[in-house]
Design an enzyme around this catalytic site. Structure first.
Site, PDB file in Angstrom:
ATOM      1  N   ASN A  24      -9.387   6.325  48.601  1.00  0.00           N
ATOM      2  CA  ASN A  24     -10.210   6.999  47.586  1.00  0.00           C
ATOM      3  C   ASN A  24     -11.585   7.380  48.130  1.00  0.00           C
ATOM      4  OD1 ASN A  24      -8.446   7.040  45.256  1.00  0.00           O
ATOM      5  ND2 ASN A  24      -8.633   4.812  45.241  1.00  0.00           N
ATOM      6  N   GLY A  40      -7.832   3.724  41.704  1.00  0.00           N
ATOM      7  CA  GLY A  40      -9.080   4.471  41.827  1.00  0.00           C
ATOM      8  C   GLY A  40     -10.180   3.735  42.558  1.00  0.00           C
ATOM      9  N   HIS A  91       0.931   9.468  45.224  1.00  0.00           N
ATOM     10  CA  HIS A  91       1.482   8.139  44.999  1.00  0.00           C
ATOM     11  C   HIS A  91       2.983   8.120  45.270  1.00  0.00           C
ATOM     12  CE1 HIS A  91      -2.242   8.251  42.565  1.00  0.00           C
ATOM     13  NE2 HIS A  91      -2.387   7.046  43.104  1.00  0.00           N
ATOM     14  N   SER A  99      -4.676   2.134  43.990  1.00  0.00           N
ATOM     15  CA  SER A  99      -3.468   2.469  43.239  1.00  0.00           C
ATOM     16  C   SER A  99      -2.184   2.298  44.045  1.00  0.00           C
ATOM     17  CB  SER A  99      -3.547   3.909  42.728  1.00  0.00           C
ATOM     18  OG  SER A  99      -3.769   4.814  43.802  1.00  0.00           O
ATOM     19  N   ASP A 106       2.153  14.076  41.752  1.00  0.00           N
ATOM     20  CA  ASP A 106       0.777  14.280  42.212  1.00  0.00           C
ATOM     21  C   ASP A 106       0.673  14.372  43.729  1.00  0.00           C
ATOM     22  OD1 ASP A 106       1.107  11.664  43.103  1.00  0.00           O
ATOM     23  OD2 ASP A 106      -0.281  10.789  41.658  1.00  0.00           O
TER      24      ASP A 106
END
Length: 220
Positions: free
Chosen positions: A110, A81, A197, A44, A194
């Protein structure tokens, strides 16, 4: 000029114009096809998650290539992801399809978020590097780090595995993609809600981490 001759004359002009236009289109298509491919295989952080299209560091990389009149065509194969296992599984088809001159591997974050074994991450990154090199591509390994709450020992081991793979496989290394962003005193102001990011304003900083390592590999 008689009417019949006039019609034939303008028909010839139209044909010549169409032929020239088609020839130009074929030339442009040929040039695009022959341009060396720069393949980005990431997650991402490279897939513009949460950003308007065209604002991620990969899109900014495309702009910089044009500004510096470098012929490379960027193929962004990043998936939000994705893990190193996912990247490893799809890399073969990407190499076969695009035949890249350079492959940038930006994966691993991830893996840490999912608590996957470091040995597995290392093995996957090694396999990806080897596959890309075997296909004739130069490789850039992009390192990542985890927040302090993962523990000092784990954080140190995770960060070092990128360097270990790059050294063993003799690939170029970007030590930490988010340097200058995640380590700022006001770091939280540079991330989306979040806290994972980065915002659009962080993307040029991310590109500036990659560019000095990538640029020497971009031969004409």
């Amino acid at each position: 000029m008689r009417r019949r001759d006039c019609g034939a004359y303008f028909s010839a002009l139209a044909f010549a114009a169409a032929f020239t236009s088609a020839g130009s289109g074929l030339a442009n298509a040929s040039a695009a096809k022959s341009a060396p491919v720069l393949l980005i295989v990431g997650d991402s952080l490279s897939a513009e998650y949460g950003l308007a299209r065209g604002h991620g560091w990969v899109a900014l990389l495309e702009q910089r290539l044009r500004e510096q009149k470098l012929p490379h065509q960027v193929m962004n194969a990043s998936i939000s992801g994705d893990t190193t296992a996912g990247g490893r599984a799809r890399l073969g088809a990407l190499l076969q399809q695009h035949k890249p001159a350079v492959v940038v591997i930006e994966l691993g974050g991830n893996d840490a978020l999912r608590g996957l074994p470091l040995s597995t991450t290392r093995e996957n990154l090694t396999a990806m590097s080897q596959a890309a090199k075997k296909a004739g591509a130069k490789v850039v390994m992009v390192g990542m780090q985890v927040p302090p709450n993962y523990g000092v020992s784990y954080g140190r081991e995770f960060a070092s595995l990128f360097e270990q793979v790059a050294k063993a496989e003799k690939t170029a290394l970007v030590p930490f993609l988010l340097k200058g962003v995640a380590d700022r005193p006001d770091a939280m102001d540079w991330f989306q809600p979040d806290r994972i990011h980065p915002l659009a304003k962080a993307q040029p900083v991310m590109l500036d981490q990659v560019w000095p390592v990538l640029r020497p590999l971009l031969t004409r």
